[in-house]
Scaffold this active site. Sequence first.
Site, mmCIF file in Angstrom:
data_model
loop_
_atom_site.group_PDB
_atom_site.id
_atom_site.type_symbol
_atom_site.label_atom_id
_atom_site.label_comp_id
_atom_site.label_asym_id
_atom_site.label_seq_id
_atom_site.Cartn_x
_atom_site.Cartn_y
_atom_site.Cartn_z
ATOM 1 N N ALA A 123 0.825 -1.202 0.000
ATOM 2 C CA ALA A 123 0.000 0.000 0.000
ATOM 3 C C ALA A 123 0.864 1.259 0.000
ATOM 4 C CB ALA A 123 -0.919 0.004 1.219
ATOM 5 N N GLY A 132 0.132 -5.436 0.227
ATOM 6 C CA GLY A 132 -0.975 -5.492 -0.714
ATOM 7 C C GLY A 132 -0.592 -6.061 -2.063
ATOM 8 N N GLU A 135 -0.986 -9.631 -1.683
ATOM 9 C CA GLU A 135 -2.409 -9.969 -1.580
ATOM 10 C C GLU A 135 -3.077 -10.025 -2.951
ATOM 11 O OE1 GLU A 135 -4.083 -8.664 2.684
ATOM 12 O OE2 GLU A 135 -3.241 -6.998 1.537
ATOM 13 N N GLU A 185 2.671 -6.067 6.936
ATOM 14 C CA GLU A 185 1.808 -5.158 7.702
ATOM 15 C C GLU A 185 2.146 -5.129 9.187
ATOM 16 O OE1 GLU A 185 -0.491 -6.327 4.018
ATOM 17 O OE2 GLU A 185 0.783 -7.340 5.490
#
Length: 252
Positions: free
Chosen positions: A64, A104, A107, A127
Amino acid sequence: MAVVEVEKPQDGVAIVRLNRPEVRNALNTEVRELLASAVESLNQDDEVGAIVLTGGDTVFAVGADLGEQADRDVVGAIRAYTHQAFWYSGKPVIAAVNGDAFGGGNEFILQCDFVIASGSARFAQTEVTIGLVPGGGATQRLPQAIGRQNALYALLTGLPLSADDAFRLGYVSEVVKGNAIDRAVDLAALVASRPRLAVRQIKEVVRLGLDASFEAGIALERRGYQLMFGTQDLREGFASVKEGRAPKFAGN
C-alpha cells in the site's frame, strides 16, 4: 504515463501491468480502481482467454501507498477502496512476479490462479512491522495457499519468502531464470487455447469448492462435468481424438 497498463502481446492473452516505478509500484486508490476496471473490461472482451498480472522488471509491488494511508482515521479506513476483482475474474489470472511482492502486492498475487516467479522474487506480508493487520485477504488466503503454520510465520514475522521457498511451499508454480513475464505469457496463451467454457467452469468450481464442504464441492464438480456435454467444444474434442487431429475449439 498510465499507472496501470494493459497490453495484448499475442492472441488470447492480456497483460495488466503496474507502472509506478518511482514508488516501487506502491498501491494507491487510483491504482486499485484501475486494476479493477481493467479486469472487468477484459472479462467482457471475447478476444481474451487469460490474463497476466505483473509489475516491473525488478519489483512487483511493495504494498500500500503509506503516504495515502498515514493520516487515515477509522472512518477513512472503513471507506478505503479495496477489491477482489482478480479472485472473482471469470477468466484465469496468472501472476508474473519479478522482485519484491510485499503487503498489498502479495495480496493481489493471492487472488491469482497461479504464480510464475523469477529467481529474484520475494513474497511478504509486512503489515505487522508497522502495527497493521492485512486488509486485502492475506489472513484468509495465505493459510489456504501454504498452510496455517507457514502462513502465521509469514504474517507474524513480516519476513519475506524467497522464490525457492515459495515454490517449496506450493505457493509458486514455477521459478524461472530471468524475467517471469515470458513464461507467464506462454502459459496464458496455452490456457487461452483450451476450451473456454471448460476453463471457466473449472476455475469457478475450484473457487466455490474452497468455501464449501467436500460433498458440496464434489456436487459442484459433477454439475460442471455434466454441463460440458451441452457444448460444441466437447464434441470437437471427442472428434479430434477419434480422427487423430488437433482440435479447433470455438468457445461454445
